[in-house]
Design an enzyme around this catalytic site. Structure first.
Site, PDB file in Angstrom:
ATOM      1  N   SER A 174      -8.661  11.944   2.838  1.00 54.01           N
ATOM      2  CA  SER A 174      -8.207  10.804   3.626  1.00 54.01           C
ATOM      3  C   SER A 174      -8.019  11.220   5.071  1.00 54.01           C
ATOM      4  O   SER A 174      -7.199  12.081   5.383  1.00 54.01           O
ATOM      5  CB  SER A 174      -6.883  10.270   3.064  1.00 54.01           C
ATOM      6  OG  SER A 174      -6.221   9.498   4.049  1.00 54.01           O
ATOM      7  N   ASP A 216     -15.429   2.467   3.260  1.00 57.18           N
ATOM      8  CA  ASP A 216     -15.201   1.041   3.541  1.00 57.18           C
ATOM      9  C   ASP A 216     -16.443   0.190   3.281  1.00 57.18           C
ATOM     10  O   ASP A 216     -16.416  -1.015   3.511  1.00 57.18           O
ATOM     11  CB  ASP A 216     -14.749   0.861   4.997  1.00 57.18           C
ATOM     12  CG  ASP A 216     -13.377   1.470   5.232  1.00 57.18           C
ATOM     13  OD1 ASP A 216     -12.578   1.538   4.283  1.00 57.18           O
ATOM     14  OD2 ASP A 216     -13.103   1.888   6.369  1.00 57.18           O
ATOM     15  N   ARG A 252       0.823  -1.224   0.000  1.00 58.68           N
ATOM     16  CA  ARG A 252       0.000   0.000   0.000  1.00 58.68           C
ATOM     17  C   ARG A 252       0.856   1.274   0.000  1.00 58.68           C
ATOM     18  O   ARG A 252       1.946   1.290   0.577  1.00 58.68           O
ATOM     19  CB  ARG A 252      -0.955  -0.024   1.199  1.00 58.68           C
ATOM     20  CG  ARG A 252      -1.928  -1.182   1.095  1.00 58.68           C
ATOM     21  CD  ARG A 252      -2.875  -1.251   2.255  1.00 58.68           C
ATOM     22  NE  ARG A 252      -3.791  -0.123   2.286  1.00 58.68           N
ATOM     23  CZ  ARG A 252      -4.676   0.084   3.256  1.00 58.68           C
ATOM     24  NH1 ARG A 252      -4.742  -0.750   4.268  1.00 58.68           N
ATOM     25  NH2 ARG A 252      -5.485   1.108   3.211  1.00 58.68           N
TER      26      ARG A 252
HETATM   27  C1  S3P Z   1      -9.679   5.347   8.361  1.00 60.74           C
HETATM   28  C2  S3P Z   1      -9.739   6.086   7.218  1.00 60.74           C
HETATM   29  C3  S3P Z   1     -10.076   5.524   5.892  1.00 60.74           C
HETATM   30  C4  S3P Z   1     -10.669   4.132   5.995  1.00 60.74           C
HETATM   31  C5  S3P Z   1      -9.950   3.283   6.987  1.00 60.74           C
HETATM   32  C6  S3P Z   1      -9.996   3.915   8.368  1.00 60.74           C
HETATM   33  C7  S3P Z   1      -9.320   6.030   9.626  1.00 60.74           C
HETATM   34  O1  S3P Z   1      -8.911   5.475   5.110  1.00 60.74           O
HETATM   35  O2  S3P Z   1     -10.673   3.492   4.738  1.00 60.74           O
HETATM   36  O3  S3P Z   1     -10.511   1.990   7.071  1.00 60.74           O
HETATM   37  O4  S3P Z   1      -9.561   5.452  10.718  1.00 60.74           O
HETATM   38  O5  S3P Z   1      -8.792   7.137   9.571  1.00 60.74           O
HETATM   39  P1  S3P Z   1      -8.407   6.767   4.255  1.00 60.74           P
HETATM   40  O6  S3P Z   1      -8.113   7.836   5.204  1.00 60.74           O
HETATM   41  O7  S3P Z   1      -7.169   6.336   3.532  1.00 60.74           O
HETATM   42  O8  S3P Z   1      -9.526   7.063   3.311  1.00 60.74           O
END
Ligand code: S3P
Length: 449
Positions: free
Chosen positions: A179, A332, A133
């Site tokens: 994000s 998600d 990733r």
């Molecule tokens: C999360 C943010 C999301 C999500 C992940 C949990 C978090 O990711 O997909 O399961 O707890 O901040 P991104 O920030 O990359 O979108």
């Protein structure tokens, strides 16, 4: 904690109607943040309802390795409280060994931010999924703040070492994608910078970090910016005080029994304490637009996070168009939404799904493959996914989970109502986010074997 055991395949067969009342485990995002902020606070933090899944346990292990005391206390009813005695902002110590985050992007990326604000060095690693990733999106702002990064491989993939900044700089940062992980990493590094660290996002992402920082005593503001965005400003070098945190049930985990109940004829279930922060409930909005019966009652709140009881009854669903700007509030949940869409009548078009390509697996391709192998027509067009709902799903397919917990759970939910059983090649990764998924679904009436 990295998986090395044998794969655990499982089959889901068409079930009777699902009934009962359950509390799905604690919210994963809030659980990670409670441990990290507890470790950066002065004094004791007491967390109840923590998700005891592998992702969160890896974050607990990382907090210990960085110098915080983290202890689980069980009461005689089997409920647990987690006590964290923190080291204070910028107080982390250099860990003796690499930090292993297993499958968890959230744990890894948030802790990178916290480490970047401390004058220590730590190596970050994870399983094959996490090693694939992208980390550059996190490392870029942390380098602007003064951290230095050494990676063994190209493109900023794990394993890599972060040397935190001796004198972190407060920055103003516009996140290139919506994000919460990028935003949170910058804010956590900004805790040790003098002055104000500002993050601007063009689409609002989940705000648990902001709410919890406030709960621990930081000065932080969040204002609307543009049509859907936010400007978040954190005053650096606060003294964070340990606090009590009650973790509500995870709406992203609740999504699986909810969709199962909607598609399995005659179902009627109740889910308690589900977090209903509007930046997380895009799936509920979408399902209601599709005709789902989801009744909310008893709304209450703790530390800024609302929660409610949800009653879900089997419903006739119709296809809808899901706008791109809704993606951050349900990022998600598209896998299980695609399952609901397959059982609906008509076409469901989900727009703006580019971020799905860089999750625990390439979820755009993996979701399409999960549906196709079970006889559902689906198309990927650029960043959009289009599912042809025909009111029923033939099933009969073997689904490849690609080390992704949510693919495994979505496929098993599909099998609760498909004509022929659905098999998944490996359920081991379900333990990262929802360790009791299989027995809990069994208790509601699902037929998994
Ligand atoms: C999360 C943010 C999301 C999500 C992940 C949990 C978090 O990711 O997909 O399961 O707890 O901040 P991104 O920030 O990359 O979108």
């Amino acid at each position: 904690m990295t998986h090395s055991g044998q794969p655990k395949p499982l089959e889901a067969r068409k079930s009777q109607s699902l009934t009962g009342r359950v509390r799905v485990p604690g919210d994963k995002s809030i659980s990670h943040r409670a441990l990290i902020l507890g470790a950066l606070a002065v004094g004791q933090t007491r967390i109840t309802g923590l998700l005891e899944g592998e992702d969160v346990l890896n974050t607990a292990g990382a907090m210990r390795a960085l110098g915080a005391e983290v202890e689980r206390q069980a009461d005689k009813n089997g409920a647990s409280a987690w006590l964290v005695r923190g080291v204070g902002t910028a107080g982390f110590a250099t860990p003796e060994a690499p930090l292993d985050f297993g499958n968890s992007g959230t744990g890894c990326r948030l802790v990178m931010g916290a480490v970047a604000g401390c004058s220590i060095s730590a190596t970050f690693d994870g399983d094959a999924s996490l090693r694939s990733r992208p980390m550059r999106r996190i490392l870029d702002p942390l380098e602007l703040m003064g951290a230095r990064v050494t990676a063994q491989s190209e493109g900023g993939r794990l394993p890599l070492t972060v040397q935190g900044a001796r004198d972190p700089l407060p920055i103003l940062y516009r996140t290139p994608v919506a994000s919460a992980q990028i935003k949170s990493a910058v804010l956590l590094a900004g805790l040790s910078a003098p002055g104000v660290t500002t993050v601007i996002e063009s689409e609002a992402s989940r705000d648990h970090t902001e709410l919890m920082l406030k709960h621990f005593g930081a000065q932080i503001t969040s204002q609307h910016e543009g049509r859907h965005g936010r400007r978040i400003a954190l005053t650096g070098q606060p003294e964070l005080h340990g606090a009590d945190v009650v973790v509500p049930a995870d709406p992203s985990s609740a999504a699986f029994p909810i969709v199962a109940a909607l598609i399995a004829e005659g179902s009627d279930i109740v889910l308690t304490d589900v977090m209903t922060n509007p930046l997380r409930t895009g799936l509920f909005t979408t399902l209601r637009e599709m005709g789902a019966s989801i009744e909310e009652s008893g709304v209450r709140g703790d530390a800024g996070e609302p929660m409610a009881q949800l009653r879900v009854r089997a419903s006739k669903l119709r296809g809808v168009e899901v706008p791109a700007e809704r993606a951050p509030s349900m990022i998600d949940e598209y896998l299980v939404l695609a399952v609901a869409a397959a059982f609906a009548e008509g076409t469901t078009t989900m727009r703006g799904l580019q971020e799905l390509r860089v999750k625990e697996s390439d979820r755009l391709e993996a979701t399409a493959a999960m549906l196709r192998v079970n006889g559902v027509r689906v198309e990927i067009s650029g960043d959009d996914m289009i599912v042809e709902g025909r009111g029923h799903v033939p099933g009969g397919g073997l689904v490849a989970t690609h080390m992704d917990h949510r693919i495994a759970m979505s496929a098993l939910v599909m099998g609760c109502a498909s004509d022929a059983p659905v098999r998944v090649d490996d359920t081991a990764f379900i333990a990262t986010s929802f360790p009791d998924f299989i027995p809990m679904m069994g208790g509601l009436g699902a037929d998994f074997a």
